[in-house]
Design a protein around this motif. Structure first.
Motif, short mmCIF file in Angstrom:
data_model
loop_
_atom_site.label_atom_id
_atom_site.label_comp_id
_atom_site.label_asym_id
_atom_site.label_seq_id
_atom_site.Cartn_x
_atom_site.Cartn_y
_atom_site.Cartn_z
N UNK A 693 0.86 -1.19 0.00
CA UNK A 693 0.00 0.00 0.00
C UNK A 693 0.89 1.23 0.00
N UNK A 694 0.38 2.31 -0.61
CA UNK A 694 1.20 3.51 -0.73
C UNK A 694 1.02 4.49 0.41
N UNK A 695 -0.02 4.31 1.25
CA UNK A 695 -0.22 5.21 2.38
C UNK A 695 -1.01 4.48 3.47
N UNK A 696 -1.20 5.16 4.61
CA UNK A 696 -1.86 4.53 5.75
C UNK A 696 -3.32 4.21 5.49
N UNK A 697 -4.06 5.11 4.83
CA UNK A 697 -5.47 4.85 4.58
C UNK A 697 -5.66 3.63 3.69
N UNK A 698 -4.84 3.51 2.63
CA UNK A 698 -4.96 2.35 1.75
C UNK A 698 -4.61 1.06 2.49
N UNK A 699 -3.62 1.13 3.39
CA UNK A 699 -3.25 -0.06 4.15
C UNK A 699 -4.38 -0.50 5.06
N UNK A 700 -5.03 0.47 5.76
CA UNK A 700 -6.15 0.11 6.63
C UNK A 700 -7.30 -0.52 5.85
N UNK A 701 -7.64 0.09 4.71
CA UNK A 701 -8.73 -0.45 3.89
C UNK A 701 -8.41 -1.86 3.42
N UNK A 702 -7.15 -2.09 3.01
CA UNK A 702 -6.75 -3.42 2.53
C UNK A 702 -6.90 -4.46 3.63
N UNK A 703 -6.43 -4.14 4.87
CA UNK A 703 -6.48 -5.12 5.96
C UNK A 703 -7.92 -5.39 6.38
N UNK A 704 -8.74 -4.36 6.46
CA UNK A 704 -10.13 -4.56 6.90
C UNK A 704 -10.92 -5.38 5.90
N UNK A 705 -10.55 -5.32 4.62
CA UNK A 705 -11.27 -6.08 3.60
C UNK A 705 -10.88 -7.56 3.60
N UNK A 706 -9.75 -7.91 4.20
CA UNK A 706 -9.28 -9.30 4.18
C UNK A 706 -10.03 -10.14 5.20
N UNK A 707 -10.08 -11.43 4.91
CA UNK A 707 -10.58 -12.38 5.89
C UNK A 707 -9.63 -12.41 7.08
N UNK A 708 -10.14 -12.53 8.34
CA UNK A 708 -9.23 -12.52 9.51
C UNK A 708 -8.10 -13.52 9.41
N UNK A 709 -8.36 -14.65 8.78
CA UNK A 709 -7.30 -15.66 8.68
C UNK A 709 -6.22 -15.28 7.67
N UNK A 710 -6.51 -14.30 6.79
CA UNK A 710 -5.55 -13.90 5.77
C UNK A 710 -4.90 -12.56 6.05
#
Length: 919
Positions: A693-710
């Motif tokens: 991810x290129x910034x903090x907001x994109x990183x948060x969105x990416x993690x929240x969209x993932x399944x908890x196991x991934x």
């Protein structure tokens, strides 16, 4: 007189006409009338007057003739009859008077009864007490307004109805008491009843109720009366008093002094456990006695008199005396007592304390013994004043020199800010260059030696540029340091071979290591570089050879030296590097720490060696001092702050790099696209599963969209990410989503949340730019080997300062970062702020006292668990946990503990909620 005269006139007129009628017949009624109207005395007077007048009417010849006896009998009969009439009239008059008095008394009694009834009615209606009367069916027959207001039910509604109909909650208790009074006729006083009424729904109230019989004239109980007094405020005051008493007890037992209290007569009624510890006597079994019973016999008499005088006057007591210890020895104590007065100014209680002043008394005696010595020194000091004037002039010169040093330091600080400002972007560029050179080397075969040589030269140049940048950061005190507890002697022994190689054969190296050297907390790699730089400079100052001496020692910088040299006074570990070289003139020494200043030729150095040493030591909280004379050599002293705590063997030993770690899911966050691609490529090549991810907001969105196991196991992020969240804030937000995530920071210029004055916080992982791909892989491998404990931020809600201090220490000892709040609203504000501010870590644990000044602890717990889902809570209460079991017993993430609790109890509660807490 008028009645008697009228009677005689009538007799005179009728004397000849009634000659055969009794001569006194008309006078008897007159006498009766006079006695009835005027009273017995007036009637007798009229009778005597009538008898005398009648005697005058008797002719004179009658008294001398044969009729004299008849006249006397007649007058005597008249007198007797008149007397009888007077007595009858007097009795009749007295009866009439008594009758009037009786009638007046009855009227007065009736008025008093009416007044009494009105008074009782007014008292019943307006008294501050509640009154009620019950018949044998337990129905209300009379209720006053006060009782109606207490219950919130009107008087009219009460009449004819029972307690069961109006207040069912109180029916059973009151019915039994009413029946008891009807059956026994006894008074049942002061029965405490509690509950809720329509007047204040939902509020628990307390009353003091008395029941008594109301009897008729025959002594039969006709009604049962009751008086009701509300004592809710008294109960609250008693509870507050109990809390205050408990606080006082805790404070008295926690104080290191011997604390006691006494009644107004001076008799002791409380002694804390310090008395038992000191005297060996037990307070509980009564063998203790009074506090002044342990005073030394030489002081006991005067002290007792002074204590009695204070009791009599009410003035504070203050006395020094010796107390006997359990072993029979005596120590000096300062005994104080102050009176506490009631509203009327009378002494209500004495509060006293006895403080151990044995050391102070010993010092005072020593001071007294030295008084004569001081007087002798006065004369000597007077002589020295003249010398002090001369020293003052010298100090003025030194002050001017210090001001010059300050101007020099300001100039160097400005240079440092300028050089440090470009480091971040420069290191990003070097990271891209080094990474691409490594990638190119891997793609060129070993047969292309010329190309590999060119790439190797480029890589060496890039690394030299990186070294230059690090030196600039070191001088500007902005390089990221990783301080660790260090044994300087051991570090110098380990450097000996490297130093001999750098010095060459013409320079002799001698090390003088001090025994019992204190440890220091320092960045070991940077300290090695600093010593090596000083050694190389010393070698260059001895072109024909010489001797280099490295010494270590413990030192203390006093306040005077610290003020003159801009350093904190205290204990330091000193490294002295001395050479026998050419030395330096004063003008060179004044500029020796400036960056890019060098006395060597333009091809012989950058002029950053000593400036790097200066910046590193200052950033580490230390001090650098240089001494030099032309032709005599130079000595540089590095003062490093002493580490107060002992160094464990685990801290001394360097951890071995792990050979290989498991593959992991890694999130790379970097705003520089080229640097990001290099990091992603290196980690993927090492077998890791990488997202970017290129910034903090994109990183948060990416993690929240993932399944908890991934979701990622490791976060690799630059500290500076441009606008929005920076690296530390992003890490805090991600820990709320993935509590077990490991974090690796990288930076080319760091001066923010993970660094404090340029020093890494304990437990923070940092990789400085520029770095090679191999260094990145090794660092990630090392992080994956680190164990992660389930700890985090904790909220302690406790209004008792001593309890809060103990609980905070327990939590901090087990790895929690503790925030303390003494009120419920303050605790909720802290929790709200932690949820709304991304840079703050959300609370994972709360320890809440049930009794708080502004709201109940269970209410605080409910709101905290609403604000922070999944929050683990320990509820502490001093009133027993039974009332809380119904709501919180068995709830996951909630533990109940009773107060007072110790460390073992709190640790057990934490382990029960899943925290890894050792014994």
């Amino acid at each position: 007189m008028a009645v008697i005269a009228a009677a005689f006139a009538l007799r005179s007129l009728s004397a000849y006409a009634l000659r055969d009628y009794a001569p006194f017949l008309l006078q008897i009624p007159a006498v009766l009338l006079v006695a009835l109207v005027g009273g017995l005395r007036v009637g007798l007077f009229g009778l005597v007057l009538a008898v005398g007048a009648n005697a005058t009417f008797v002719p004179g010849e009658t008294w001398t003739g044969a009729n004299a006896t008849g006249a006397i009998v007649s007058l005597t009969s008249f007198a007797i009859n008149g007397l009888a009439c007077c007595l009858i009239a007097a009795l009749l008059r007295a009866s009439l008077v008594n009758l009037d008095q009786t009638r007046a008394s009855l009227a007065e009694t009736a008025r008093e009864k009416e007044t009494t009834l009105a008074t009782l009615e007014s008292l019943l209606s307006h008294a501050p007490l509640g009154f009620a009367f019950f018949d044998r069916d337990r129905r209300f027959v009379q209720v006053n307004e006060t009782l109606a207001r207490m219950g919130g039910i009107s008087r009219e509604t009460h009449l004819g109805r029972t307690v069961a109909e109006l207040l069912p909650e109180f029916a059973d208790r009151t019915a039994a008491l009413i029946d008891r009074v009807f059956e026994t006729g006894e008074v049942v006083p002061d029965v405490e009843i509690q509950g809720m009424t329509p007047a204040k729904p939902g509020v628990e109230r307390h009353w003091l109720v008395s029941f008594y019989p109301v009897r008729d004239g025959a002594g039969v109980t006709r009604f049962v009366g009751t008086t009701v007094v509300e004592i809710s405020e008294i109960k609250k005051a008693e509870q507050r008093l109990a809390v205050s008493e408990r606080r006082y007890r805790l404070l008295a037992e926690a104080l290191p002094k011997m604390v006691w209290t006494a009644d107004p007569q001076g008799e002791g009624d409380y002694y804390n456990h310090r008395w038992e510890e000191y005297t060996g006597a037990s307070v509980e079994d009564g063998s203790f006695g009074e506090w002044f019973g342990y005073v030394h016999p030489d002081e006991k008499g005067e002290l007792t008199l002074a204590w009695q005088a204070s009791i009599a006057s009410g003035e504070p007591f203050n006395r020094e005396c010796r107390f006997r210890a359990a072993d029979g020895s005596y120590r000096w104590f300062l005994c104080r007592a102050v009176p506490v007065r009631d509203e009327d100014g009378r002494v209500d209680r004495w509060y006293g304390s006895c403080t151990d002043i044995a050391e102070i008394v010993a010092a005072r005696e020593a001071l007294a013994r030295s008084h004569e010595e001081l007087e002798r020194l006065v004369a000597q000091r007077t002589t020295e004043l003249a010398q002090a004037n001369e020293r003052l002039r010298m100090e003025m010169k030194e002050r001017f020199a210090t001001e010059a040093q300050l101007r020099q330091a300001q100039k160097m600080e400005a240079v440092g800010q300028l050089t440090g400002g470009i480091a971040h972007d420069f290191n990003n560029l070097l990271t891209v260059i080094v990474g691409n050179l490594e990638a190119a080397e891997r793609r060129i075969g070993p047969e292309n030696l010329q190309a590999r040589t060119f790439l190797d030269h480029c890589r060496q140049g890039a690394m030299r540029a990186a070294t230059l940048t690090q030196r600039l950061l070191a001088f500007s005190r902005r390089q990221p340091l990783d301080p660790k507890p260090t044994d300087v002697n051991r570090l110098l022994v380990g450097m000996s071979q490297m130093l001999r190689s750098a010095l060459g054969e013409r320079v002799t190296l001698e090390t003088v290591l001090s025994g019992g050297l204190w440890p220091t907390e320092i960045d070991r790699n940077q300290l090695e570089n600093a010593v090596l730089n000083l050694a190389v400079n010393a070698r260059d100052a001895m072109p024909d050879g010489g001797k280099l001496t490295i010494e270590t020692a413990n030192a203390y910088l006093d306040d005077a030296y610290a003020e003159a040299h801009d350093v904190v006074a205290g204990q330091y570990v000193v490294i002295c590097v001395s050479d026998t070289g050419t030395g330096m003139p004063p003008e060179v020494m004044a500029r020796v720490f400036e960056p890019f200043y060098s006395t060597k030729g333009p091809r012989d150095g950058t002029g950053l060696g000593l400036s790097q040493v200066y910046g590193f030591v200052k950033q580490s909280g230390g001090h650098v001092k240089i001494y030099s004379e032309v032709g005599e050599g130079t000595t540089v002293k590095l003062y490093l702050p002493r580490l107060e705590r002992p160094v464990d063997e685990d801290e001394r030993a360097e951890r071995q790099e792990p050979a290989e770690a498991r593959k992991a899911r890694i999130l790379v966050v970097e705003d520089d696209p080229q640097a990001r691609q290099l990091g992603v490529g290196a980690l993927r090549a090492a077998g890791h599963e990488v997202s970017e991810a290129e910034n903090g907001a994109a990183a948060l969105a990416l993690v929240e969209a993932l399944d908890p196991a991934q979701r990622p196991e490791v976060l690799f992020t630059d500290i500076r990410l441009g606008a929005g969240l920076d690296g530390p804030a992003l890490a805090a937000r991600l820990r709320a989503v993935v509590p077990q995530i490991r974090v690796l920071f990288t930076t080319g210029y760091a001066r923010n949340a993970v660094l404090r004055q340029g020093r890494l916080d304990r437990g923070v992982n940092l990789l400085t730019k520029p770095f090679t791909q191999a260094e990145l892989v090794r660092k990630v491998t090392s992080i994956l080997e680190q164990a992660i404990e389930r700890k985090g931020a904790a909220l302690l809600v406790e209004d008792e300062p001593f309890v809060a201090m103990v609980a905070q220490q327990i939590l901090e000892d087990h790895g929690f970062e503790v925030t303390v709040a003494s009120h419920g609203k303050a605790a909720l504000a802290h929790a709200q702020a932690a949820q709304e501010m991304p840079e703050r870590e959300a609370f994972r644990l709360a320890v809440v006292d049930l009794g708080l000044p502004d709201m109940r602890g269970d209410e605080v717990v409910r709101e905290l668990r609403t604000l922070v889902p999944g929050l683990c809570v320990v509820i502490a209460t001093g009133y027993g946990t039974e009332d809380l079991e119904g709501e919180f017993g068995g709830v996951e993430g909630v533990a109940l503990v009773g107060k007072p609790y110790d460390g073992a109890t709190l640790r057990g509660a934490l382990r029960g909620m899943g925290f890894n807490i050792p014994d």
